[in-house]
Design an enzyme around this catalytic site. Structure first.
Site, PDB file in Angstrom:
ATOM      1  N   PHE A   1       0.710  -1.261   0.016  1.00 46.69           N
ATOM      2  CA  PHE A   1       0.132   0.058  -0.258  1.00 46.69           C
ATOM      3  C   PHE A   1       1.016   1.408   0.239  1.00 46.69           C
ATOM      4  CE2 PHE A   1      -4.361  -1.740   0.635  1.00 46.69           C
ATOM      5  CZ  PHE A   1      -4.251  -3.011   0.678  1.00 46.69           C
ATOM      6  N   ALA A   2       0.697   2.216  -0.851  1.00 50.78           N
ATOM      7  CA  ALA A   2       1.293   3.320  -0.972  1.00 50.78           C
ATOM      8  C   ALA A   2       0.259   4.614  -1.052  1.00 50.78           C
ATOM      9  CB  ALA A   2       2.177   3.450  -2.213  1.00 50.78           C
ATOM     10  N   ILE A   3      -0.482   4.860   0.225  1.00 50.47           N
ATOM     11  CA  ILE A   3      -1.364   5.906   0.482  1.00 50.47           C
ATOM     12  C   ILE A   3      -0.829   7.366   0.640  1.00 50.47           C
ATOM     13  CG2 ILE A   3      -3.517   6.489   1.518  1.00 50.47           C
ATOM     14  CD1 ILE A   3      -3.818   3.793  -0.107  1.00 50.47           C
TER      15      ILE A   3
ATOM     16  N   TYR B   1       3.025   8.207   1.293  1.00 56.37           N
ATOM     17  CA  TYR B   1       3.970   7.145   1.401  1.00 56.37           C
ATOM     18  C   TYR B   1       4.121   6.499  -0.142  1.00 56.37           C
ATOM     19  CZ  TYR B   1       4.075   5.840   6.475  1.00 56.37           C
ATOM     20  OH  TYR B   1       4.410   5.929   7.843  1.00 56.37           O
TER      21      TYR B   1
ATOM     22  N   ASP C   1       7.351   0.749   3.740  1.00 58.79           N
ATOM     23  CA  ASP C   1       8.548   1.588   3.925  1.00 58.79           C
ATOM     24  C   ASP C   1       9.682   0.772   4.453  1.00 58.79           C
ATOM     25  OD1 ASP C   1       7.126   0.693   6.080  1.00 58.79           O
ATOM     26  OD2 ASP C   1       7.759   1.899   7.647  1.00 58.79           O
TER      27      ASP C   1
ATOM     28  N   GLU D   1      -1.933  -5.092  13.462  1.00 62.76           N
ATOM     29  CA  GLU D   1      -0.980  -5.982  14.141  1.00 62.76           C
ATOM     30  C   GLU D   1      -1.500  -6.900  15.206  1.00 62.76           C
ATOM     31  OE1 GLU D   1       3.512  -5.352  14.029  1.00 62.76           O
ATOM     32  OE2 GLU D   1       2.939  -4.618  16.179  1.00 62.76           O
TER      33      GLU D   1
ATOM     34  N   HIS E   1       8.363 -10.528  14.937  1.00 60.10           N
ATOM     35  CA  HIS E   1       8.727  -8.967  15.113  1.00 60.10           C
ATOM     36  C   HIS E   1      10.118  -8.923  15.602  1.00 60.10           C
ATOM     37  CE1 HIS E   1       8.510  -4.890  16.289  1.00 60.10           C
ATOM     38  NE2 HIS E   1       7.352  -4.637  15.720  1.00 60.10           N
TER      39      HIS E   1
ATOM     40  N   THR F   1       3.611  -7.230  23.051  1.00 62.43           N
ATOM     41  CA  THR F   1       2.601  -6.006  23.234  1.00 62.43           C
ATOM     42  C   THR F   1       1.187  -6.391  22.582  1.00 62.43           C
ATOM     43  OG1 THR F   1       3.841  -4.975  21.168  1.00 62.43           O
ATOM     44  CG2 THR F   1       4.376  -4.084  23.204  1.00 62.43           C
TER      45      THR F   1
ATOM     46  N   ASP G   1       4.667  -4.031   4.430  1.00 65.74           N
ATOM     47  CA  ASP G   1       4.567  -2.604   4.459  1.00 65.74           C
ATOM     48  C   ASP G   1       5.632  -2.192   3.284  1.00 65.74           C
ATOM     49  OD1 ASP G   1       3.339  -2.473   6.943  1.00 65.74           O
ATOM     50  OD2 ASP G   1       4.978  -1.541   7.971  1.00 65.74           O
TER      51      ASP G   1
END
Ligand code: 5GW
Ligand code: MN
Length: 301
Positions: free
Chosen positions: A69-71, A74, A161, A251, A181, A193, A159
């Site tokens: 996704f490049a919204i 981004y 990035d 997540e 992670h 978390t 992702d």
């Protein structure tokens, strides 16, 4: 008894050595967990022979979809993402890049290798960044049943990035897979978390949990990714109806899914590293590396 003749040089110790596999010669990994308690492989450098796997997957003419996704701002990550993917992602296999964007005009023009194509999917953007991140589940789900199921065998959902810095190949493919992670692979499950508020359907009790999976790298067959994204989206909508949103957004729901639907393969943090976590010795290869973001410059535009 049948017995083959032996040459003078064919001494026993030497023969024993030559019977060992390449993995053993390089040294079996004893420094990291290689298998989950439910017997799914955990993929680390040195745990697979890529030539054998490539031959198997070529025989099946496997087709792989990479969703990203490049919204909004981004889109700035797309050029590096695509260029490094051309170099390192599933080289030699059939790959469709599925890029979801609200800024079609900002897509980079990159020459792709044979058997690879770019599919730009125009989608709306959401105002809240949490929604931009979370709505990925809904959009992957909807396109899985409409389009991906007819075009590819596996989906890899990541992702944007991030840049590829080493090979990411068919060793990652399995019915449904998640990635450890990088911030938690040495941690105990009480430190994970996960969502800890019982009011959220993403809640996981401190007694439960196998691993903490990253939201930025998961996948599987199109059918399994449909089930995963449908679950995550539906659970998010349930929480939304109750005015609650899980602590780490998509997540948190992904981690809840994997608690009850164990991944059939788990990728080591080689597959979603970030230099923020330093360079521990168990990370022999960094394959997919997070790009540092200047939050004010990129995020809230
Ligand atoms: C914007 C502001 C804050 C958080 C996310 C965004 C954002 C995310 C955006 O404006 N546009 C966008 O396309 N995204 C998508 O969601 C990207 O594919 C991005 O990789 C993914 C997850 O957001 P990240 O990468 O900022 O989340 P972290 O947890 O990796 O920092
Ligand atoms: Mn990210």
């Amino acid at each position: 008894m049948l017995r083959r003749g032996r040459g003078a040089s064919d001494s026993l110790p030497e023969r024993a050595t030559s019977c060992r596999s390449a993995t053993e010669r390089r040294g079996r990994r004893t420094d990291v967990l290689m298998m989950t308690p439910w017997l799914a492989p955990i993929v680390w450098d040195g745990s697979f022979n890529i030539n054998i796997l490539n031959a198997q997957f070529h025989q099946r003419h496997v087709r792989i979809g990479l969703t990203v996704f490049a919204i909004k701002k981004y889109t700035v990550f797309m050029k590096t993402f695509m260029e490094t993917a051309e170099k390192f992602f599933m080289a030699g296999h059939k790959v469709n890049y599925y890029v979801f964007t609200d800024r079609v005009k900002e897509m980079p023009n990159i020459t792709l290798a044979d058997g690879r194509q770019l599919v730009v999917l125009e989608v709306p953007s959401y105002k809240r960044w949490q929604d931009v991140s979370m709505r990925r589940m809904e959009m992957i789900r909807d396109h899985s049943s409409k389009r991906f199921i007819n075009e590819v065998d596996y989906l890899v959902c990541v992702d944007v990035d991030i840049k590829f810095t080493d090979e990411v190949g068919v060793e990652i493919l399995s019915d449904v897979f998640g990635t450890l992670h990088p911030g938690f692979f040495g941690a105990s499950h009480v430190q994970f978390t996960y969502e800890r508020r019982k009011a959220s359907v993403a809640y996981i009790s401190p007694d439960d949990g196998d691993f903490y999976y990253a939201g930025g790298f998961f996948g599987g067959t199109v059918e399994e990714v449909y089930k995963l994204t449908n679950f995550c989206h539906s659970e998010m909508m349930t929480d939304k109806g109750n005015n609650i949103e899980a602590i780490w957004h998509d997540e948190s729901y992904l981690n809840k899914y994997f608690l009850y639907h164990k991944p059939t393969k788990v990728l080591s943090p080689e597959y979603i590293w970030n230099n923020y976590y330093g360079h521990p010795g168990v990370i022999r290869k960094i394959r997919f590396l997070g790009i540092p973001k200047n939050d004010t410059a990129i995020r809230n535009k």
